[in-house]
Design a protein around this motif. Structure first.
Motif, short mmCIF file in Angstrom:
data_model
loop_
_atom_site.label_atom_id
_atom_site.label_comp_id
_atom_site.label_asym_id
_atom_site.label_seq_id
_atom_site.Cartn_x
_atom_site.Cartn_y
_atom_site.Cartn_z
N ILE A 5 -2.79 13.33 -1.15
CA ILE A 5 -2.85 14.05 -2.42
C ILE A 5 -4.30 14.33 -2.81
O ILE A 5 -4.66 15.45 -3.17
N VAL A 6 -5.12 13.29 -2.72
CA VAL A 6 -6.52 13.46 -3.11
C VAL A 6 -7.19 14.51 -2.22
O VAL A 6 -7.82 15.45 -2.71
N LEU B 295 -6.62 3.47 2.86
CA LEU B 295 -6.18 4.51 1.92
C LEU B 295 -4.67 4.64 2.03
O LEU B 295 -4.19 4.98 3.10
N PRO B 296 -3.93 4.39 0.95
CA PRO B 296 -2.48 4.61 1.06
C PRO B 296 -2.19 6.06 1.44
O PRO B 296 -2.80 6.98 0.88
N PHE B 297 -1.30 6.25 2.42
CA PHE B 297 -1.11 7.53 3.08
C PHE B 297 -0.92 8.70 2.11
O PHE B 297 -1.70 9.64 2.09
N LEU B 298 0.11 8.59 1.26
CA LEU B 298 0.44 9.72 0.40
C LEU B 298 -0.65 9.97 -0.63
O LEU B 298 -0.99 11.11 -0.92
N LEU B 299 -1.21 8.88 -1.15
CA LEU B 299 -2.25 8.98 -2.16
C LEU B 299 -3.48 9.68 -1.57
O LEU B 299 -4.06 10.59 -2.17
N ALA C 173 -7.10 14.54 -9.71
CA ALA C 173 -7.52 15.30 -8.53
C ALA C 173 -7.36 16.79 -8.78
O ALA C 173 -8.19 17.59 -8.37
N VAL D 276 -7.47 0.63 -3.22
CA VAL D 276 -7.85 0.20 -1.88
C VAL D 276 -8.14 -1.30 -1.89
O VAL D 276 -7.74 -2.04 -0.98
N GLY E 129 0.81 -1.21 0.00
CA GLY E 129 0.00 0.00 0.00
C GLY E 129 0.84 1.25 0.00
O GLY E 129 0.65 2.14 -0.83
N ALA F 210 1.63 4.30 -2.85
CA ALA F 210 1.58 5.74 -2.63
C ALA F 210 2.93 6.37 -2.93
O ALA F 210 3.00 7.45 -3.53
#
Lengths: 336, 305
Positions: B156-157, B149-153, A296, A312, A270, A274
């Motif tokens: 960013i969102v 939720l991946p932290f950085l992603l 985004a 996810v 995960g 990221a």
């Protein structure tokens, strides 16, 4: 085992729905507060109202609840969820491309990057950890201990920029002047960014940068857990039975020591995904991370929700796989 | 997954109280830990560095009399000299004063976000672990949502969607995405200690839920939380710089180490010092927090004595 897997899969449902709703609500709020994202297509020109209206309808932003500030838009959310799960329809972006298609174009790069990163961190990390753990207190142990702390404390973007400029540009320029080197090394492996001509070689260095932080953690985890297990009774028994050193270390110690390491590698999928956002930005790789960031920024909620939901799901499945791997590695763990 | 982590933290959290009994010297866990930490040169060096960076953040005027906004474009990228130890940046501003003023946003964001996760995450973990049942189910599912939720992603969102990128929103996003970890740690330690004899005794004497939770159960869960909070301070400093580097964190008129790095990355080969100073300060801060956390963990875990 079967029942455990089913129970875990059922637990996914509220998590995935919750995540989707969170993203849905965030993007809806953004539209409610900053206006129709479809206007972005026209830049600074003012479109005829009828044209704007019809394009807004076609792209799925026509729901009246998107104009009421704070409205969570449950109806729209239900439509989205049923679209995603019943007909595998993740929606379209502002250029009317299918989100599934966008993802299909971007995912090979991110997958390659992830595989390189995870293979690199697993192989080098476990090797370094075993090397240090078997010689506690020695030079090798201290070297691994100190160097890993330093690697962990360097943010990935600092490492990426330094590696790109130093190895990709400076060292790579020297190599590119040598005529005897094959192009795949000089222009592929040592290129300062992603090159479509060398889709694998030019991803190797970005992959290693991506895997480096997790590599340090893997090495530390392996080291501590080898050090703990090497003193355990079952290892002493194995030695007392007269087993060869190779078998004692390779089977009895390593198999047990790998449990926390496997957990970490699974959870890391995960964060590596990221982290790929940063690596992809620095090395200019057209992968998933860049897709999400760009979407985004332009307020394309269907792309953000679709892609992040897929990611996810990948994270959740990776966590489940890790838990099942426990039972393989440790005979004391049983799921019912 | 949650079962495995809670078991792990249960082992880490449990030794806190065993050390109190069975010691000839009548010392508490904390007194022992303090004695060990003061003698640890690595820990003291890390603390010293953090104190230096904190004073930079709190009182930048102590460190520099220069104004970071007084810039002359004809001085662009002048190398370090005696009066200007870090030289000048691309816009001709004094780089040393930028580096000093750049400490504040990182530290403020890290402290606010960490404070938030300790209070909120700790409370959630305490409630989930203590009451169990549907409260636990609800909080655990909520944790799963943010955890997956991946932290950085996720950051960013959230930040691109919010469109307001200042110290408070960045801290809020970091807090939102990382409170579940600390809640899990606390939940694990609470579950492992809520059925112990001294808790039962307190309950028999007639202590209420609140007293049981905050006076009897929580103190045992503090040690692992403190270790995690120290390390997370460092990772928040790094996360702030990363988000700023990606262009969705703090924006240029502010001074920040992340902005300094991202603005000068292309000049690395001609003027490496433009990158080395902010990177060095940033890495030093993150490293110090990690080393402090490691030393704290060793000192608070009696297994390592």
């Amino acid at each position: 085992m079967g029942r455990y897997v089913i129970r875990r899969l059922l637990q996914f449902i509220p998590t995935v729905l919750g995540t989707m709703f969170l993203l849905h609500y965030m993007t809806s709020l953004a539209i409610q507060f900053s206006g129709n994202p479809v206007r972005a297509i026209f830049g600074d020109r003012t479109p005829p109202p009828a044209l704007l209206q019809s394009i807004t309808e076609r792209l799925g932003y026509g729901d009246p609840c998107l104009e009421q500030k704070g409205n969570p838009c449950f109806g729209l959310f239900l439509d989205r969820v049923s679209g995603v799960f019943l007909s595998f329809d993740f929606g379209i972006d502002l250029r009317e491309q299918e989100v599934t298609e966008l993802v299909a174009n971007a995912i090979p790069y991110t997958l390659k990057l992830l595989v390189i990163a995870i293979v690199f961190e697993a192989v080098v990390g476990i090797a370094a950890g075993v090397w240090a753990g078997l010689r506690g207190g020695s030079f090798a142990d201290n070297l691994v201990k100190i160097s890993t702390v330093f690697v962990i404390s360097v943010p990935i973007f600092v490492l990426g920029v330094v590696v790109r400029e130093f190895i990709g540009v400076k060292f790579g320029n020297i190599l590119r002047d040598q005529e005897w080197l094959p192009d795949v090394v000089a222009y592929g492996f040592f290129s300062p960014g992603f090159k479509p001509d060398y889709p694998f070689a030019s991803l190797l260095i970005p992959g290693m940068v991506l895997g480096s932080v997790a590599l340090a953690t893997t090495a530390r985890l392996t080291r501590t857990s080898i050090m703990e297990n090497i003193r355990a009774d079952f290892v002493r028994t194995a030695r007392a039975k007269g087993l060869a050193n190779k078998r004692v270390i390779g089977v009895h110690t390593l198999r047990n020591s790998l449990i926390p390491v496997i957990t970490y590698l699974g959870v890391d999928i995960g964060s590596a995904m990221a982290g790929a956002v940063v690596t992809e930005t620095i090395f200019n790789v057209p992968g998933i991370g860049r897709l999400v960031t760009a979407a985004a920024r332009e307020g394309e909620s269907s792309v953000v929700i679709g892609v992040v939901t897929m990611l996810v799901l990948v994270v959740l499945l990776a966590n489940l796989l890790v838990d099942l791997l426990y039972a393989v590695l440790d005979p004391r763990i049983r799921y019912e | 997954m949650s079962d495995a982590t809670s078991a792990g933290t249960a082992v880490g959290g449990a030794p806190g109280k065993t050390s109190k009994s069975g010691k000839e010297r009548n010392a508490s866990l904390w007194a022992d830990a303090r004695r060990q930490l003061v003698r640890d040169p690595v820990f003291m060096l890390a603390v010293l560095y953090i104190v230096v960076v904190s004073t930079m953040a709190a009182f930048p005027k102590l460190w520099t009399g220069q104004d970071p906004r007084a810039c002359h474009t004809d001085q662009s990228r002048i190398a370090p000299s005696w009066e200007h130890p870090f030289g000048f940046n691309i816009q001709g501003c004094d780089y040393y004063s930028h580096a000093i003023y750049g400490a504040r946003p990182s530290m403020v964001i890290a402290i606010m976000a960490t404070g938030g996760i300790v209070l909120f995450g700790g409370l959630m973990g305490l409630l989930a672990g203590y009451y169990g049942g549907w409260v636990d189910g609800l909080i655990s599912r909520l944790m799963d949502i943010f955890f997956s939720l991946p932290f950085l992603l996720g950051a960013i969102v959230f930040l691109t969607v919010i469109k307001q990128q200042n110290i408070f929103t960045i801290a809020l996003v970091l807090f939102l995405l990382s409170w579940p970890t600390i809640a899990r740690i606390i939940r694990g330690s609470v579950i492992s200690s809520k059925d112990l004899d001294y808790v039962q005794a307190a309950k028999a004497v007639g202590a209420g839920n609140g007293r049981l939770m905050f006076r009897h159960i929580l103190p045992n869960a503090i040690a692992p939380m403190l270790v995690y909070a120290t390390i997370v301070l460092g990772s928040f400093v790094a996360a702030e710089a990363t988000l700023t580097f990606l262009g969705i964190g703090l924006q240029p008129p502010t001074q920040s180490w992340g902005i300094m790095i991202s603005a000068h990355q292309v000049y690395f080969l001609e003027d490496p010092w433009l990158l080395l100073f902010p990177c060095g300060l940033l890495i030093g801060t993150v490293l110090s927090f990690i080393l402090m956390g490691d030393a704290l963990r060793d000192a608070l875990d009696p297994k390592f004595r």
